[in-house]
Scaffold this motif. Sequence first.
Motif, PDB file in Angstrom:
ATOM      1  N   LEU A 204       0.649  -1.198   0.176  1.00  0.00           N
ATOM      2  CA  LEU A 204      -0.038   0.031  -0.120  1.00  0.00           C
ATOM      3  C   LEU A 204       0.902   1.254  -0.142  1.00  0.00           C
ATOM      4  CD1 LEU A 204      -2.581  -0.747   2.620  1.00  0.00           C
ATOM      5  CD2 LEU A 204      -2.810  -0.887   0.006  1.00  0.00           C
ATOM      6  N   PRO A 205       0.552   2.012  -1.058  1.00  0.00           N
ATOM      7  CA  PRO A 205       1.613   3.358  -1.112  1.00  0.00           C
ATOM      8  C   PRO A 205       1.297   4.250   0.206  1.00  0.00           C
ATOM      9  CG  PRO A 205      -0.141   3.515  -2.770  1.00  0.00           C
ATOM     10  CD  PRO A 205      -0.235   2.093  -2.057  1.00  0.00           C
ATOM     11  N   GLU A 206       0.195   4.155   0.763  1.00  0.00           N
ATOM     12  CA  GLU A 206      -0.400   5.242   1.855  1.00  0.00           C
ATOM     13  C   GLU A 206       0.477   5.005   3.285  1.00  0.00           C
ATOM     14  OE1 GLU A 206      -4.189   4.455  -0.791  1.00  0.00           O
ATOM     15  OE2 GLU A 206      -2.402   3.297   0.013  1.00  0.00           O
ATOM     16  N   LEU A 207       1.154   3.763   3.053  1.00  0.00           N
ATOM     17  CA  LEU A 207       2.057   3.639   4.341  1.00  0.00           C
ATOM     18  C   LEU A 207       3.236   4.423   4.418  1.00  0.00           C
ATOM     19  CD1 LEU A 207       1.972  -0.499   4.039  1.00  0.00           C
ATOM     20  CD2 LEU A 207       0.991   1.205   6.015  1.00  0.00           C
ATOM     21  N   ALA A 208       3.465   4.911   3.522  1.00  0.00           N
ATOM     22  CA  ALA A 208       4.482   6.339   3.321  1.00  0.00           C
ATOM     23  C   ALA A 208       3.994   7.267   4.167  1.00  0.00           C
ATOM     24  CB  ALA A 208       4.910   6.606   1.894  1.00  0.00           C
ATOM     25  N   ASP A 209       2.814   7.617   4.072  1.00  0.00           N
ATOM     26  CA  ASP A 209       2.434   8.699   4.943  1.00  0.00           C
ATOM     27  C   ASP A 209       2.227   8.527   6.435  1.00  0.00           C
ATOM     28  OD1 ASP A 209       2.007  10.424   2.506  1.00  0.00           O
ATOM     29  OD2 ASP A 209      -0.127   9.594   2.272  1.00  0.00           O
ATOM     30  N   MET A 210       2.538   7.283   6.702  1.00  0.00           N
ATOM     31  CA  MET A 210       2.675   6.773   8.243  1.00  0.00           C
ATOM     32  C   MET A 210       4.053   6.943   8.692  1.00  0.00           C
ATOM     33  SD  MET A 210      -0.431   3.850   8.534  1.00  0.00           S
ATOM     34  CE  MET A 210      -2.109   4.398   8.130  1.00  0.00           C
ATOM     35  N   GLY A 211       4.851   7.089   7.848  1.00  0.00           N
ATOM     36  CA  GLY A 211       6.455   7.280   8.184  1.00  0.00           C
ATOM     37  C   GLY A 211       7.222   6.077   7.635  1.00  0.00           C
ATOM     38  N   VAL A 212       6.569   4.936   6.759  1.00  0.00           N
ATOM     39  CA  VAL A 212       7.319   3.926   6.411  1.00  0.00           C
ATOM     40  C   VAL A 212       8.050   4.269   5.263  1.00  0.00           C
ATOM     41  CG1 VAL A 212       7.064   1.722   5.378  1.00  0.00           C
ATOM     42  CG2 VAL A 212       5.616   2.099   7.155  1.00  0.00           C
ATOM     43  N   ASN A 213       9.417   4.073   5.117  1.00  0.00           N
ATOM     44  CA  ASN A 213      10.243   4.477   3.898  1.00  0.00           C
ATOM     45  C   ASN A 213      10.451   3.423   2.939  1.00  0.00           C
ATOM     46  OD1 ASN A 213      11.649   5.880   6.672  1.00  0.00           O
ATOM     47  ND2 ASN A 213      11.686   7.102   5.122  1.00  0.00           N
ATOM     48  N   TYR A 214      10.513   2.224   3.496  1.00  0.00           N
ATOM     49  CA  TYR A 214      10.627   0.941   2.498  1.00  0.00           C
ATOM     50  C   TYR A 214       9.583   0.106   2.754  1.00  0.00           C
ATOM     51  CZ  TYR A 214      15.225   3.139   1.457  1.00  0.00           C
ATOM     52  OH  TYR A 214      16.355   3.891   1.129  1.00  0.00           O
ATOM     53  N   LEU A 215       9.012  -0.557   1.451  1.00  0.00           N
ATOM     54  CA  LEU A 215       8.322  -1.812   1.835  1.00  0.00           C
ATOM     55  C   LEU A 215       9.123  -3.036   1.145  1.00  0.00           C
ATOM     56  CD1 LEU A 215       4.727  -0.615   0.339  1.00  0.00           C
ATOM     57  CD2 LEU A 215       5.526  -0.725   2.867  1.00  0.00           C
ATOM     58  N   ALA A 216       9.194  -4.026   2.034  1.00  0.00           N
ATOM     59  CA  ALA A 216      10.250  -5.053   1.543  1.00  0.00           C
ATOM     60  C   ALA A 216       9.048  -6.336   1.860  1.00  0.00           C
ATOM     61  CB  ALA A 216      11.241  -5.040   2.298  1.00  0.00           C
ATOM     62  N   GLY A 217       8.255  -6.552   0.894  1.00  0.00           N
ATOM     63  CA  GLY A 217       7.401  -7.543   0.881  1.00  0.00           C
ATOM     64  C   GLY A 217       7.577  -8.768  -0.069  1.00  0.00           C
ATOM     65  N   VAL A 218       6.619  -9.586  -0.362  1.00  0.00           N
ATOM     66  CA  VAL A 218       6.790 -10.748  -1.354  1.00  0.00           C
ATOM     67  C   VAL A 218       5.903 -10.609  -2.543  1.00  0.00           C
ATOM     68  CG1 VAL A 218       7.833 -12.070   0.657  1.00  0.00           C
ATOM     69  CG2 VAL A 218       5.364 -12.282  -0.120  1.00  0.00           C
ATOM     70  N   ALA A 219       6.490 -11.289  -3.587  1.00  0.00           N
ATOM     71  CA  ALA A 219       5.492 -11.607  -4.645  1.00  0.00           C
ATOM     72  C   ALA A 219       5.674 -13.255  -4.671  1.00  0.00           C
ATOM     73  CB  ALA A 219       6.121 -11.031  -6.002  1.00  0.00           C
ATOM     74  N   ILE A 220       4.416 -13.581  -5.110  1.00  0.00           N
ATOM     75  CA  ILE A 220       4.028 -14.969  -5.214  1.00  0.00           C
ATOM     76  C   ILE A 220       4.778 -15.465  -6.258  1.00  0.00           C
ATOM     77  CG2 ILE A 220       2.289 -16.779  -5.159  1.00  0.00           C
ATOM     78  CD1 ILE A 220       2.318 -15.044  -2.779  1.00  0.00           C
TER      79      ILE A 220
END
Length: 252
Positions: A204-220
């Motif tokens: 979710l791009p909105e997580l940047a507005d909460m202070g998250v700088n990087y998303l390190a998730g997974v692709a199936i």
Amino acid sequence: MKIPPREIYDLLLDSSRSNALIQEILIGLTWTYCQAEGIGLCMSPGQPTRTLPWSGTLVGKAIADLTAWVRSWDSYQATIGMAAINAAINSTSSLVQQAQPLSSQSSANLAVFEHFLPLIQGKRVVVIGRYPGLSQYEQAANLTVLERQPIAADLPDTACEYLLPEADWVFLTATSIANKTFPRLVELSQAAQLVLMGPTTPWLPELADMGVNYLAGVAIAHPDTLRQTIAEGGGTRIFESGVQYRILKVAD
């Protein structure tokens, strides 16, 4: 921080609206798997139980009936709710395709730390959760690990109140969303570069507005292999062929 981290649960539910039906739920030893319009994961609770009153009733339900469980204080309901949310969000998010695939020279489940190693050397780094094999990086970077059940040099998770405001980098497991520690940990990490990581991560791009700088998730990567590995009790083995870590910078 434009959106208070406590609003994460409203964001998740608003972003996962869907008419899809639940096709399958698997609660493995390490990972919980939800198949609906897509596949969603969440780390399973660490406490086994024999008394889940809704067992055998979830397939065929509307996905919205389960996503609401993410607010529950029951760890199994919250886990299934988060997996259902990811099944709705991650199957349609464009961020997954934008994210950089990661590979590792050592262990695939540690690809995120290997990727960031050149940036975190000499920095004050706090990792929420003891990742298997993480010790190989503790000499190269000044890592402090916070754990609810600390071992060796780990510190108890209550140390977060003191360490996170002074950290340069924070690696936060997305399982914190399901266990409700996410809002406070993110609030404490506003001065750091914050990496939200793990298969539980919602793209979710909105997580940047909460202070998250990087998303390190997974692709199936291989759905059938992923399902079988989880059903057979797999933990880190899902990274070998079932999923692939990907990383995306969402905020400076």
